[in-house]
Design a protein around this motif. Structure first.
Motif, short mmCIF file in Angstrom:
data_model
loop_
_atom_site.label_atom_id
_atom_site.label_comp_id
_atom_site.label_asym_id
_atom_site.label_seq_id
_atom_site.Cartn_x
_atom_site.Cartn_y
_atom_site.Cartn_z
N ASN A 3 0.81 -1.23 0.00
CA ASN A 3 0.00 0.00 0.00
C ASN A 3 0.84 1.27 0.00
O ASN A 3 0.51 2.23 0.70
CB ASN A 3 -0.96 0.02 1.19
CG ASN A 3 -1.98 -1.08 1.12
OD1 ASN A 3 -2.37 -1.48 0.03
ND2 ASN A 3 -2.40 -1.56 2.27
N ALA A 6 -1.19 4.30 -1.08
CA ALA A 6 -2.15 4.71 -0.05
C ALA A 6 -1.45 5.45 1.08
O ALA A 6 -1.96 6.44 1.61
CB ALA A 6 -2.92 3.51 0.47
N ALA A 10 -2.04 9.25 2.22
CA ALA A 10 -2.37 9.56 3.61
C ALA A 10 -1.44 10.64 4.16
O ALA A 10 -1.89 11.58 4.83
CB ALA A 10 -2.29 8.30 4.47
N PRO A 66 -6.88 10.64 6.86
CA PRO A 66 -6.66 9.19 6.87
C PRO A 66 -7.18 8.56 8.17
O PRO A 66 -7.19 9.20 9.22
CB PRO A 66 -5.14 9.04 6.79
CG PRO A 66 -4.63 10.37 6.38
CD PRO A 66 -5.63 11.38 6.79
N LYS A 67 -7.61 7.31 8.06
CA LYS A 67 -8.12 6.59 9.22
C LYS A 67 -7.19 5.41 9.50
O LYS A 67 -6.84 4.66 8.60
CB LYS A 67 -9.54 6.13 8.98
CG LYS A 67 -10.50 7.30 8.90
CD LYS A 67 -11.84 6.90 8.35
CE LYS A 67 -12.75 8.09 8.19
NZ LYS A 67 -12.25 9.13 7.33
N TYR A 68 -6.83 5.27 10.77
CA TYR A 68 -5.93 4.20 11.20
C TYR A 68 -6.66 3.27 12.16
O TYR A 68 -7.67 3.65 12.77
CB TYR A 68 -4.69 4.80 11.89
CG TYR A 68 -3.83 5.61 10.95
CD1 TYR A 68 -2.86 5.00 10.18
CD2 TYR A 68 -4.00 6.98 10.83
CE1 TYR A 68 -2.06 5.74 9.30
CE2 TYR A 68 -3.23 7.73 9.95
CZ TYR A 68 -2.26 7.10 9.20
OH TYR A 68 -1.48 7.82 8.34
N SER A 69 -6.13 2.07 12.32
CA SER A 69 -6.78 1.08 13.19
C SER A 69 -6.69 1.46 14.65
O SER A 69 -7.54 1.10 15.45
CB SER A 69 -6.19 -0.31 12.96
OG SER A 69 -4.80 -0.29 13.28
N VAL A 78 -6.23 2.14 7.59
CA VAL A 78 -7.51 1.57 7.16
C VAL A 78 -7.98 2.25 5.89
O VAL A 78 -8.39 1.60 4.93
CB VAL A 78 -8.57 1.70 8.28
CG1 VAL A 78 -9.93 1.23 7.81
CG2 VAL A 78 -8.12 0.97 9.53
N SER A 79 -7.92 3.59 5.86
CA SER A 79 -8.35 4.36 4.70
C SER A 79 -7.46 5.59 4.57
O SER A 79 -7.23 6.29 5.56
CB SER A 79 -9.80 4.78 4.86
OG SER A 79 -10.14 5.72 3.88
N ALA A 80 -6.97 5.83 3.36
CA ALA A 80 -6.10 6.99 3.13
C ALA A 80 -6.91 8.27 2.97
O ALA A 80 -6.36 9.36 3.02
CB ALA A 80 -5.25 6.77 1.89
N GLY A 81 -8.22 8.15 2.81
CA GLY A 81 -9.05 9.32 2.57
C GLY A 81 -9.04 9.68 1.10
O GLY A 81 -8.28 9.14 0.31
N GLU A 82 -9.92 10.59 0.73
CA GLU A 82 -9.99 11.05 -0.66
C GLU A 82 -8.80 11.96 -0.95
O GLU A 82 -8.27 12.62 -0.06
CB GLU A 82 -11.29 11.80 -0.90
CG GLU A 82 -12.53 10.95 -0.74
CD GLU A 82 -12.63 9.87 -1.79
OE1 GLU A 82 -12.27 10.13 -2.95
OE2 GLU A 82 -13.03 8.76 -1.43
#
Length: 176
Positions: A3, A6, A10, A66-69, A78-82
């Motif tokens: 990733n 990603a 992020a 960005p979202k992390y665990s 978890v998600s890099a965001g738009e």
């Protein structure tokens, strides 16, 4: 390294959002201090005309952060965001934030007349909407996007070569 793209996105989103929030905080703080110390003005105009920019910035925060665990950014991504540098609506939202920053400085220099510069935002939105409508009107049946479409009918003026080809049974030339 899994990733990698990603993770780069992020990091870029985090840096962009942090820079935007710090700039917004600094500009609004300086504006408020300047208003309190040197120049009086309408606080209701400030609140009403700065609110859209702040709402857009909160939306961009939720969209691009960005979202992390685990909290704090130490866990797994978890998600890099738009992408905060994406073209289209995201770009226009950043334009609203940037124009508001400029207007805050302008109002500090020229006074209450500077708020009128914010009228650029809805005027530009109408301009883009009209351009998009005109671009789409050529795709709709029964609507023509250019007046020359009717003038280029097959019965229009033809060259001698085209007339000879048609006499010999060749295909008629069509112009669009």
């Amino acid at each position: 390294m899994a990733n990698k793209a990603a993770k780069q996105l992020a990091r870029a989103n985090t840096a962009t959002l942090n820079r935007a929030h710090i700039t917004t905080l600094a500009l609004h703080t300086l504006f408020i201090l300047y208003r309190l110390l040197y120049r009086s003005g309408s606080w209701s105009k400030y609140a009403a005309l700065s609110l859209p920019s702040l709402v857009v910035e909160i939306y961009l925060e939720r969209l691009g952060r960005p979202k992390y665990s685990s909290p704090g950014g130490d866990g797994v991504l978890v998600s890099a965001g738009e992408d905060m540098e994406a073209k289209g609506v995201t770009e226009y939202m950043w334009d609203i934030v940037y124009v508001t920053w400029g207007v805050l400085g302008l109002v500090g220099v020229v006074g209450e007349w500077g708020w009128w510069v914010l009228a650029i935002v809805p005027i530009y939105a109408v301009y883009l909407a009209v351009g998009m409508y005109r671009g789409m009107s050529g795709l709709m049946p029964g609507m023509s996007s250019s007046p020359s479409a009717a003038a280029a009918a097959p019965d229009g003026p033809r060259s001698n070569r085209q007339k000879k080809a048609e006499k010999k049974g060749g295909q008629k030339a069509r112009y669009n």
